[in-house]
Design an enzyme around this catalytic site. Structure first.
Site, PDB file in Angstrom:
ATOM      1  N   GLY A  12       0.699  -1.100  -0.017  1.00 38.51           N
ATOM      2  CA  GLY A  12       0.119  -0.052   0.139  1.00 38.51           C
ATOM      3  C   GLY A  12       0.812   1.147  -0.006  1.00 38.51           C
ATOM      4  CG  ASN A  14       0.612   4.528  -5.326  1.00 40.40           C
ATOM      5  OD1 ASN A  14       1.426   5.673  -5.496  1.00 40.40           O
ATOM      6  ND2 ASN A  14       0.949   3.446  -6.065  1.00 40.40           N
ATOM      7  CG  MET A  87      -3.363  -8.314  -5.979  1.00 37.48           C
ATOM      8  SD  MET A  87      -2.771  -7.386  -7.322  1.00 37.48           S
ATOM      9  CE  MET A  87      -2.668  -8.790  -8.422  1.00 37.48           C
ATOM     10  NE  ARG A  88     -12.749 -11.115  -5.837  1.00 37.05           N
ATOM     11  CZ  ARG A  88     -12.822 -12.315  -6.068  1.00 37.05           C
ATOM     12  NH1 ARG A  88     -11.892 -13.181  -6.624  1.00 37.05           N
ATOM     13  NH2 ARG A  88     -14.275 -13.069  -5.766  1.00 37.05           N
ATOM     14  CG  ASN A 103      -6.421   0.576  -9.622  1.00 39.58           C
ATOM     15  OD1 ASN A 103      -5.563   0.779  -8.724  1.00 39.58           O
ATOM     16  ND2 ASN A 103      -6.286  -0.429 -10.387  1.00 39.58           N
ATOM     17  CG  HIS A 105      -2.291   0.059 -15.787  1.00 36.99           C
ATOM     18  ND1 HIS A 105      -2.510  -1.229 -15.115  1.00 36.99           N
ATOM     19  CD2 HIS A 105      -1.713   0.225 -16.627  1.00 36.99           C
ATOM     20  CE1 HIS A 105      -1.960  -1.686 -16.163  1.00 36.99           C
ATOM     21  NE2 HIS A 105      -1.488  -1.344 -17.084  1.00 36.99           N
TER      22      HIS A 105
END
Length: 545
Positions: A12, A14, A87-88, A103, A105
């Protein structure tokens, strides 16, 4: 205040970065993970952030898991959800019940949307990758199965480019994307949401950010954007920086149309290349002579003018500029605003100079200049108009950006404040001195006679000392001229009459300065007492770099 529910799968980082920086005053109200062993739990506890764990059960469907997550978050109030390695894939079960979910990426979407964005970027051989903060949208079908083509396809909030270096491997690139990319982009996006400047239109698939545009309001710093992106290409590596122990390079902006030393042709290719200091000084020299329409010449040393003049001919202008301080001009940079002719070239080569900068050279001038093996001869082409609006200075942790000091005064802009009126020649000298003084490091004082410098006092912490230095330069270093009867220009107001007293001792007869001191009346009185003329410009001209 904006409160965030963070959802992480492992460290975690970020989320912890956002918690530590509190962009826009946002705070993290809870961090949820689906792994009871996730390191983020301990790190969050150290920061006093509540945590929740909702394990992934093998027999639990996606929608059942999301309902459990929503139940675990039900006791917390939050305005924004931020994912960080969670991760979902989330479905509409969660997304329609939660606030906007973000989110990040690790690529510049839509490029490299898969699980190995760093490796994909390296394999593709691209020179730039980065990261993308986007709104999370439903990427599942009615049964909760993942639609791969829909993953990470929500509307983009912000992106951050990261260059790929020749030496990069997957791990080095991954680290830079995280710490140089995601650590910039994610807090920026959170800040915009905290400030209420983001409008998300899911139906249109668009995000608009009010704070991410340059202002068009004349009262609100037109053209200074909320985010400044700079992309330059390395032109060359340099022998070293300001000192031999510092590595250095010069980068080029190929969109710049203004005459510059970066894009200048070095005509004597056999001479050694420009150094870091050469580039810096030559840039300052070129900027100074761009001020004048008449034939002008300047000699620069350590980014300060050692002398400057305009005249009927280029050779005369150079001779007058050099005679201001020939000792300091040794090893300096010469700049000219006209094509260099043979007569001027002969004068330049009479003493040691590092670089000559001009908008062209006659064949005869080049023959003379090329006789000096390591005199670098730069042809910047036609001077034209100034096109670069901003200057910037990197500082630790960021950079300062400002508009260039493009002020230009005329005689009509001067406000005479003394009993004695300046002569026409003194008024002309005031304008020349002011335009030259813009390029002298503060605190700066400049003595001028006609349109040539007589003495320059630069970079002093005391304005009185700057006057004394200019007087000393005029008395001890100038050739065939002195301060007697000259005009004095000051880049900021005189806070006390002592600067005028020192100028009177040197023989100054007229002064140009911004005015605006609470002691202006005392300063004017001192000028009147010494029979000086004084004019105010109404604007100062500091130069701290």
């Amino acid at each position: 205040m904006t409160t965030i529910a963070g959802m992480a799968g492992n460290r975690g980082r970020n989320l912890l970065n956002v918690a530590d920086r509190a962009p826009g005053g946002a705070e993290i109200g809870v961090i949820l993970t689906n792994s009871p062993n996730a390191p983020v739990l301990e790190a969050a506890a150290d920061r006093g952030i509540p945590t929740e764990v909702v394990p992934l059960e093998d027999r639990t469907s996606r929608r059942e898991h999301e309902e459990a997550v929503l139940e675990a978050l039900a006791d917390y109030e939050f305005d924004l959800v931020c994912l960080d390695g969670y991760m979902r894939i989330l479905s509409d079960t969660f997304l329609e019940s939660a606030p906007t979910t973000l989110n990040v990426h690790p690529s510049l979407l839509p490029a490299f949307p898969g699980m190995d964005a760093w490796g994909d970027a390296l394999e593709a051989g691209v020179s730039v990758t980065g990261c993308t903060v986007h709104v999370v949208t439903d990427a599942t079908d009615d049964e909760g199965h993942v639609l791969e083509e829909e993953v990470d396809m929500g509307p983009i909030v912000t992106q951050e480019p990261i260059p790929i270096y020749e030496s990069d491997d997957r791990e080095t690139l991954k680290e830079r994307v995280l710490y140089e990319g995601e650590f910039r982009a994610y807090p920026r996006a959170v800040k915009w949401f905290a400030e209420g400047s983001v409008d998300v239109d899911l139906e249109a698939g668009e995000v608009s950010v009010e704070n991410d545009v340059a202002s068009t309001d004349a009262d609100d710093h037109v053209g200074l954007p909320a985010r400044r992106l700079v992309s330059d290409d390395r032109l060359d590596t340099l022998r070293y920086g300001e000192n031999p122990h510092q590595d250095a390079a010069v980068y080029a902006d190929y969109t710049c149309d203004e005459a510059s030393v970066v894009h200048a042709d070095q005509l004597n290719e056999g001479a050694k290349a420009l150094s870091y200091n050469n580039y810096n000084d030559a840039d300052g020299a070129l900027n100074l002579i761009k001020e004048f329409d008449e034939p002008a010449a300047a000699v620069i040393k350590h980014t300060n003018p050692a002398g400057c003049a305009t005249a009927d001919s280029l050779a005369e202008a150079y001779e007058k500029a050099l005679s201001t301080d020939p000792m300091s001009a040794f090893g300096g940079i010469v700049s000219l605003n006209r094509e260099c002719d043979a007569e001027t070239a002969e004068l330049i080569t009479d003493s040691f100079k590092e670089v000559v900068v001009a908008p062209g050279y006659t064949e005869e001038a080049l023959e003379v200049l090329f006789e000096k093996d390591n005199l670098r001869v730069l042809d910047v082409g036609p001077l034209g108009e100034s096109t670069e609006r901003f200057t910037e200075k990197p500082i630790v942790g960021g950079r300062l950006v400002q508009e260039r000091d493009d002020q230009s005064i005329s005689i009509d802009d001067l406000e005479v404040v003394t009993e004695r009126e300046p002569t026409d020649e003194q008024l002309e000298s005031m304008v020349f001195a002011w335009q030259t003084l813009k390029h002298v490091k503060s605190n700066g004082i400049l003595f001028a006679n006609g349109t040539e410098t007589v003495g320059i006092g630069m970079g002093q912490v005391s304005r009185v000392d700057a006057v004394r230095l200019a007087a000393m330069k005029a008395d001890e270093h100038a050739e065939r001229k002195d301060a007697e009867g000259a005009v004095m220009a000051s880049d900021a107001f005189f806070p006390f009459p002592d600067g005028i007293e020192e100028a009177a001792k040197a023989g100054i007869e007229a002064v140009v300065q911004p005015g605006g001191s609470v002691n202006d009346d005392d300063v004017i009185a001192a000028a009147d007492e010494h029979g000086m003329a004084m004019a105010f410009t109404g604007q100062r001209s500091f130069r701290h770099d």
